[in-house]
Design an enzyme around this catalytic site. Structure first.
Site, mmCIF file in Angstrom:
data_model
loop_
_atom_site.group_PDB
_atom_site.id
_atom_site.type_symbol
_atom_site.label_atom_id
_atom_site.label_comp_id
_atom_site.label_asym_id
_atom_site.label_seq_id
_atom_site.Cartn_x
_atom_site.Cartn_y
_atom_site.Cartn_z
ATOM 1 N N GLU A 1 0.824 -1.214 0.000
ATOM 2 C CA GLU A 1 0.000 0.000 0.000
ATOM 3 C C GLU A 1 0.858 1.265 0.000
ATOM 4 O O GLU A 1 0.523 2.252 -0.649
ATOM 5 C CB GLU A 1 -0.951 -0.053 1.195
ATOM 6 C CG GLU A 1 -1.956 -1.196 1.034
ATOM 7 C CD GLU A 1 -2.895 -1.321 2.211
ATOM 8 O OE1 GLU A 1 -2.453 -1.841 3.247
ATOM 9 O OE2 GLU A 1 -4.041 -0.869 2.104
ATOM 10 N N GLU B 1 -4.109 -9.649 4.095
ATOM 11 C CA GLU B 1 -5.157 -9.151 4.994
ATOM 12 C C GLU B 1 -6.372 -10.066 5.088
ATOM 13 O O GLU B 1 -6.822 -10.393 6.190
ATOM 14 C CB GLU B 1 -5.623 -7.749 4.559
ATOM 15 C CG GLU B 1 -4.639 -6.643 4.882
ATOM 16 C CD GLU B 1 -3.644 -6.386 3.757
ATOM 17 O OE1 GLU B 1 -3.502 -7.256 2.870
ATOM 18 O OE2 GLU B 1 -3.005 -5.326 3.781
HETATM 19 N N1 COA Z 1 5.014 -7.720 12.352
HETATM 20 C C1 COA Z 1 5.893 -7.833 13.370
HETATM 21 N N2 COA Z 1 7.054 -8.497 13.264
HETATM 22 C C2 COA Z 1 7.325 -9.076 12.084
HETATM 23 C C3 COA Z 1 6.469 -9.000 10.993
HETATM 24 C C4 COA Z 1 5.259 -8.284 11.163
HETATM 25 N N3 COA Z 1 4.396 -8.132 10.157
HETATM 26 N N4 COA Z 1 6.995 -9.686 9.965
HETATM 27 C C5 COA Z 1 8.173 -10.155 10.400
HETATM 28 N N5 COA Z 1 8.377 -9.807 11.685
HETATM 29 C C6 COA Z 1 9.529 -10.116 12.525
HETATM 30 C C7 COA Z 1 9.474 -11.556 13.001
HETATM 31 O O1 COA Z 1 8.645 -11.682 14.143
HETATM 32 C C8 COA Z 1 10.933 -11.824 13.281
HETATM 33 O O2 COA Z 1 11.261 -11.249 14.520
HETATM 34 P P1 COA Z 1 12.225 -12.071 15.545
HETATM 35 O O3 COA Z 1 13.518 -12.221 14.828
HETATM 36 O O4 COA Z 1 12.294 -11.158 16.739
HETATM 37 O O5 COA Z 1 11.550 -13.387 15.809
HETATM 38 C C9 COA Z 1 11.648 -11.019 12.209
HETATM 39 O O6 COA Z 1 10.715 -10.042 11.755
HETATM 40 C C10 COA Z 1 12.063 -11.854 11.008
HETATM 41 O O7 COA Z 1 10.930 -12.516 10.519
HETATM 42 P P2 COA Z 1 10.809 -14.126 10.360
HETATM 43 O O8 COA Z 1 9.385 -14.496 10.420
HETATM 44 O O9 COA Z 1 11.743 -14.787 11.334
HETATM 45 O O10 COA Z 1 11.407 -14.306 8.905
HETATM 46 P P3 COA Z 1 11.006 -15.467 7.877
HETATM 47 O O11 COA Z 1 11.962 -15.340 6.748
HETATM 48 O O12 COA Z 1 10.910 -16.766 8.569
HETATM 49 O O13 COA Z 1 9.533 -15.088 7.366
HETATM 50 C C11 COA Z 1 7.789 -13.653 6.558
HETATM 51 C C12 COA Z 1 9.310 -13.861 6.688
HETATM 52 C C13 COA Z 1 7.586 -12.278 5.922
HETATM 53 C C14 COA Z 1 7.210 -14.745 5.661
HETATM 54 C C15 COA Z 1 7.141 -13.730 7.935
HETATM 55 O O14 COA Z 1 7.873 -12.896 8.821
HETATM 56 C C16 COA Z 1 5.704 -13.278 7.945
HETATM 57 O O15 COA Z 1 4.830 -14.025 7.523
HETATM 58 N N6 COA Z 1 5.456 -12.069 8.466
HETATM 59 C C17 COA Z 1 4.094 -11.573 8.614
HETATM 60 C C18 COA Z 1 3.547 -11.036 7.326
HETATM 61 C C19 COA Z 1 2.145 -10.504 7.569
HETATM 62 O O16 COA Z 1 1.201 -11.261 7.698
HETATM 63 N N7 COA Z 1 2.014 -9.177 7.663
HETATM 64 C C20 COA Z 1 0.773 -8.541 8.018
HETATM 65 C C21 COA Z 1 0.112 -8.031 6.795
HETATM 66 S S1 COA Z 1 -1.451 -7.296 7.133
#
Ligand code: COA
Length: 242
Positions: free
Chosen positions: A115, A135
């Site tokens: 966005e 979302e």
């Molecule tokens: N909000 C808060 N923290 C987030 C985040 C989010 N949207 N996305 C990633 N992080 C943080 C993780 O908690 C992690 O923190 P930590 O190291 O303290 O545990 C760090 O960023 C790295 O992310 P991680 O999940 O370990 O990396 P990954 O390569 O395994 O996965 C993603 C990457 C993007 C696939 C995964 O982080 C994810 O699904 N994030 C959420 C995406 C999402 O749904 N966003 C909301 C959209 S409305």
């Protein structure tokens, strides 16, 4: 300009650089980022020294991984002050910026990340960029304008598919879907955005802002009204030079 923590704002040679700066959380968009982004956008809008701005993400892994899930669906602090900040129309402000805005996208570009990119005028992605709108899978809908900006950029059917399925899209497909203007190597991402910015910043700022307004506002008008808008803006531009 205030000292920010989760946004880095710099100005160099007429270009504003806005960096989402929470790399340890993949630049997830939290309340603090929202507040800081609001202040940066307001500063850019009123600053004639910023001819064009580039938005990018800090760290190697993400432009922005969407809304901060640790704040997700939690009630904001009950204080009125905080509520007022939460209600700031950051997206309305974003879309009202007269200067051209360029998004340099790498790694995860999810939810709010898409966005933010869609509030920009030109999007450049690196080959490793991955786009997704999670979302609906989380039981919510986009809240940063995405349901309106995405179909205007990628078309109705593509926007519906992206939002309804939440499937992830790689950079090349994002290019085919017109979600991004071009795809470049990771190393060439910022240089490409800067080449565009350097080209743009040499042009007359009023002509640029009127061209941007004619296209972005005109898209929401009938052709007839859009042509009127174009003619009016052209007249203002000429009048500004006499
Ligand atoms: N909000 C808060 N923290 C987030 C985040 C989010 N949207 N996305 C990633 N992080 C943080 C993780 O908690 C992690 O923190 P930590 O190291 O303290 O545990 C760090 O960023 C790295 O992310 P991680 O999940 O370990 O990396 P990954 O390569 O395994 O996965 C993603 C990457 C993007 C696939 C995964 O982080 C994810 O699904 N994030 C959420 C995406 C999402 O749904 N966003 C909301 C959209 S409305």
């Amino acid at each position: 300009m205030a000292n920010f923590e989760v946004i880095i704002y710099e100005k160099k040679d007429d270009i504003g650089y806005v960096t989402l700066n929470r790399p340890q959380a993949l630049n997830a968009y939290n309340l603090q980022m929202r507040d800081e982004l609001y202040q940066v956008l307001a500063a850019i809008k009123d600053d004639p020294e910023v001819k064009v701005a580039i938005f990018k993400g800090a760290g190697e892994r993400a432009f922005c991984a969407g809304a901060d899930l640790t704040e997700f669906l939690t009630a904001p602090s009950p204080t009125i002050a905080r509520q007022a900040r939460w209600q700031r129309d950051v997206w309305g402000l974003f879309l009202s910026i007269p200067q051209p805005l360029i998004a340099a996208l790498h790694g995860y570009v999810l939810g709010d990340g898409i966005e933010i990119a869609l509030c920009c005028d030109i999007r450049v992605a690196s080959e490793d960029a991955q786009f997704g709108a999670p979302e609906t899978g989380l039981g919510i809908i986009p809240a940063a304008g995405g349901s309106q900006t995405l179909p205007r950029v990628a078309g109705r059917a593509q926007a519906l598919e992206i939002l309804l399925t939440g499937r992830w899209i790689k950079a090349e497909e994002a290019h085919r879907l017109k979600l991004v203007n071009q795809v470049v190597s990771r190393g060439d991402l910022l240089p490409t955005a800067e080449r565009l910015a350097n080209k743009i910043k040499g042009y007359d700022p009023l002509a640029l802002s009127y061209a941007k307004k004619a296209i972005t506002r005109g898209l929401d008008l009938s052709l007839e009204r859009g042509l009127e808008l174009e003619a009016r803006l052209g007249e203002y531009l000429l009048a500004s030079r006499t």
